[in-house]
Scaffold this active site. Structure first.
Site, mmCIF file in Angstrom:
data_model
loop_
_atom_site.group_PDB
_atom_site.id
_atom_site.type_symbol
_atom_site.label_atom_id
_atom_site.label_comp_id
_atom_site.label_asym_id
_atom_site.label_seq_id
_atom_site.Cartn_x
_atom_site.Cartn_y
_atom_site.Cartn_z
ATOM 1 N N HIS A 117 0.976 -1.133 0.119
ATOM 2 C CA HIS A 117 -0.164 -0.027 -0.035
ATOM 3 C C HIS A 117 0.889 1.204 -0.044
ATOM 4 C CE1 HIS A 117 -4.086 1.639 1.490
ATOM 5 N NE2 HIS A 117 -3.498 2.703 0.840
ATOM 6 N N LEU A 118 1.090 2.054 -1.067
ATOM 7 C CA LEU A 118 1.927 3.076 -1.483
ATOM 8 C C LEU A 118 1.575 4.143 -0.399
ATOM 9 C CD1 LEU A 118 0.954 5.609 -3.362
ATOM 10 C CD2 LEU A 118 0.748 3.852 -4.816
ATOM 11 N N HIS A 119 2.542 4.954 -0.087
ATOM 12 C CA HIS A 119 2.462 5.912 0.823
ATOM 13 C C HIS A 119 3.563 6.889 0.876
ATOM 14 C CE1 HIS A 119 4.528 2.577 3.037
ATOM 15 N NE2 HIS A 119 4.974 3.500 3.922
ATOM 16 N N TRP A 120 3.534 8.186 1.047
ATOM 17 C CA TRP A 120 4.319 9.332 1.139
ATOM 18 C C TRP A 120 4.776 9.313 2.624
ATOM 19 C CZ3 TRP A 120 7.167 11.594 -2.581
ATOM 20 C CH2 TRP A 120 6.568 11.745 -3.858
#
Ligand SMILES: [Zn+2]
Length: 164
Positions: A117-120
């Site tokens: 789950h991509l995230h900055w």
């Protein structure tokens, strides 16, 4: 040369609901404060990192469970980018950092703690600061500190969840 950004050193960002769920998907349910969720937008969620690299270390993620940035629909990416922009402004208004590190680790080999789950990562920086975790040394002190940080940031993030 000083290494200012070492995302591969970042600790795993924390457990989900205790059932092995993705922490970003789990963050959308339950008590926001308990899950360190400052708020959500139509397509994004903003939460504090449970194992911060620095005070005010946030994560901005899409609601959509995806590991691949190119797979994110353009309108959801636009929401994510705008949420990131406004999160920086809110952090500036409250913590008055002198700089930021922004980073996204895509894939385990790139250092992602949550790979699917991509995230900055948004890490406020001050001149002369050091790794907050080494400064504090013991993760045990963090829950209280995180609660204080959450309380301090929450008013500046009222624009989330449809606020202004
Ligand atoms: Zn997820």
């Amino acid at each position: 040369m000083r290494i200012l950004w070492a995302p591969w050193r970042m600790a795993y960002v924390g457990a989900g609901g205790g059932d092995g769920r993705c922490i970003f998907c789990a963050a959308l349910e339950g008590d926001p404060r308990e899950r360190l969720v400052l708020g959500t937008t139509r397509a994004s969620v903003v939460m504090l990192n449970r194992y911060p690299y620095q005070n005010g270390h946030l994560m901005v993620a899409p609601r959509r469970h995806t590991a691949a940035l190119p797979d994110l629909p353009a309108d959801e990416h636009a929401d994510l980018a705008e949420t990131l922009r406004r999160a920086l402004r809110s952090l500036e208004a409250t913590l008055r950092p002198q700089g930021f590190n922004l980073g996204m680790n895509l894939g385990a080999c790139a250092g992602a703690g949550v790979v699917d789950h991509l995230h900055w990562h948004v890490v406020p920086r001050w001149a002369g600061d050091t790794n907050f975790m080494t400064t504090l040394a013991e993760a045990r002190v963090m829950p209280q500190h995180l609660d204080e940080t959450f309380g301090r940031l929450a008013p500046a993030f009222r624009w989330l969840d449809g606020g202004d």
